[in-house]
Design a protein around this motif. Structure first.
Motif, PDB file in Angstrom:
ATOM      1  N   VAL A  22      21.875  34.810 -17.470  1.00  0.00           N
ATOM      2  CA  VAL A  22      22.510  35.288 -16.240  1.00  0.00           C
ATOM      3  C   VAL A  22      21.633  36.338 -15.566  1.00  0.00           C
ATOM      4  O   VAL A  22      21.448  36.318 -14.352  1.00  0.00           O
ATOM      5  CB  VAL A  22      23.919  35.852 -16.523  1.00  0.00           C
ATOM      6  N   GLN A  23      21.064  37.231 -16.367  1.00  0.00           N
ATOM      7  CA  GLN A  23      20.211  38.276 -15.802  1.00  0.00           C
ATOM      8  C   GLN A  23      18.930  37.692 -15.221  1.00  0.00           C
ATOM      9  O   GLN A  23      18.523  38.050 -14.116  1.00  0.00           O
ATOM     10  CB  GLN A  23      19.888  39.327 -16.851  1.00  0.00           C
ATOM     11  N   VAL A  24      18.291  36.792 -15.957  1.00  0.00           N
ATOM     12  CA  VAL A  24      16.997  36.250 -15.530  1.00  0.00           C
ATOM     13  C   VAL A  24      17.160  35.209 -14.424  1.00  0.00           C
ATOM     14  O   VAL A  24      16.530  35.306 -13.371  1.00  0.00           O
ATOM     15  CB  VAL A  24      16.237  35.645 -16.735  1.00  0.00           C
ATOM     16  N   VAL A  25      17.994  34.218 -14.640  1.00  0.00           N
ATOM     17  CA  VAL A  25      18.130  33.119 -13.684  1.00  0.00           C
ATOM     18  C   VAL A  25      19.109  33.473 -12.566  1.00  0.00           C
ATOM     19  O   VAL A  25      18.850  33.212 -11.396  1.00  0.00           O
ATOM     20  CB  VAL A  25      18.564  31.817 -14.389  1.00  0.00           C
ATOM     21  N   GLY A  26      20.240  34.070 -12.922  1.00  0.00           N
ATOM     22  CA  GLY A  26      21.247  34.400 -11.916  1.00  0.00           C
ATOM     23  C   GLY A  26      20.925  35.634 -11.101  1.00  0.00           C
ATOM     24  O   GLY A  26      21.482  35.835 -10.029  1.00  0.00           O
ATOM     25  N   ILE A  31      25.822  43.828 -13.832  1.00  0.00           N
ATOM     26  CA  ILE A  31      27.029  43.479 -14.586  1.00  0.00           C
ATOM     27  C   ILE A  31      26.578  42.889 -15.915  1.00  0.00           C
ATOM     28  O   ILE A  31      25.884  41.886 -15.949  1.00  0.00           O
ATOM     29  CB  ILE A  31      27.905  42.459 -13.824  1.00  0.00           C
ATOM     30  N   ARG A  32      26.977  43.523 -17.014  1.00  0.00           N
ATOM     31  CA  ARG A  32      26.528  43.050 -18.323  1.00  0.00           C
ATOM     32  C   ARG A  32      27.289  41.823 -18.803  1.00  0.00           C
ATOM     33  O   ARG A  32      26.764  40.997 -19.516  1.00  0.00           O
ATOM     34  CB  ARG A  32      26.669  44.163 -19.364  1.00  0.00           C
ATOM     35  N   ASP A  33      28.543  41.707 -18.440  1.00  0.00           N
ATOM     36  CA  ASP A  33      29.356  40.594 -18.922  1.00  0.00           C
ATOM     37  C   ASP A  33      30.111  39.982 -17.752  1.00  0.00           C
ATOM     38  O   ASP A  33      31.115  40.522 -17.312  1.00  0.00           O
ATOM     39  CB  ASP A  33      30.324  41.082 -19.998  1.00  0.00           C
ATOM     40  N   VAL A  62      29.634  33.838 -12.137  1.00  0.00           N
ATOM     41  CA  VAL A  62      28.283  34.268 -11.777  1.00  0.00           C
ATOM     42  C   VAL A  62      28.068  34.108 -10.279  1.00  0.00           C
ATOM     43  O   VAL A  62      27.525  35.002  -9.623  1.00  0.00           O
ATOM     44  CB  VAL A  62      27.218  33.488 -12.574  1.00  0.00           C
ATOM     45  N   GLU A  63      28.527  32.991  -9.716  1.00  0.00           N
ATOM     46  CA  GLU A  63      28.356  32.802  -8.276  1.00  0.00           C
ATOM     47  C   GLU A  63      29.134  33.862  -7.494  1.00  0.00           C
ATOM     48  O   GLU A  63      28.697  34.298  -6.426  1.00  0.00           O
ATOM     49  CB  GLU A  63      28.768  31.400  -7.826  1.00  0.00           C
TER      50      GLU A  63
END
Length: 122
Positions: A22-26, A31-33, A62-63
């Protein structure tokens, strides 16, 4: 989220991997979770975000944050107590792959302009 019971080893590995993904691609680093916990919005923010939502599966969270970032809507993470119970609807590896596919789709479609926060009416 504050987890009050222990997850299985594979579930912990997949959860950690998904957070990194989530951090890299999104592109969601503040937001950690993104999956556990409650999402609370003002009426205006909810309208602005949810009318632009494209994903209807597990990765829709995520979106939500991608759209909020693009619109300049801030977010704050507040921990909640979380207790895992038997009967989860997630099938660990299959669900992770589905969410990873959705994340890649979110990232790609916003990058190439196939999805845009300016394409839908508020």
């Amino acid at each position: 989220a504050v987890v009050s019971t222990q997850s299985t080893g594979i579930r912990n590995v997949l959860m950690w991997g998904f957070h990194v993904f989530v951090q890299v691609v999104g592109g969601i680093s503040e937001i950690r979770d993104t999956q556990c916990g409650f999402k609370l919005f003002t009426r205006a923010a909810a309208r602005a975000i949810f009318t632009r939502l494209n994903i209807e599966r597990w990765a829709f969270d995520v979106e939500i944050f991608v759209i909020a970032n693009l619109l300049g809507i801030g977010a704050t993470e507040v921990a909640v107590n979380w207790q895992e119970i038997d009967g989860s609807k997630l099938v660990p590896i299959f669900s992770w792959l589905e969410m990873a596919k959705d994340l890649a789709m979110i990232r790609t479609r916003y990058l190439i302009g196939a999805w845009s926060v300016t394409t839908k009416e508020e």
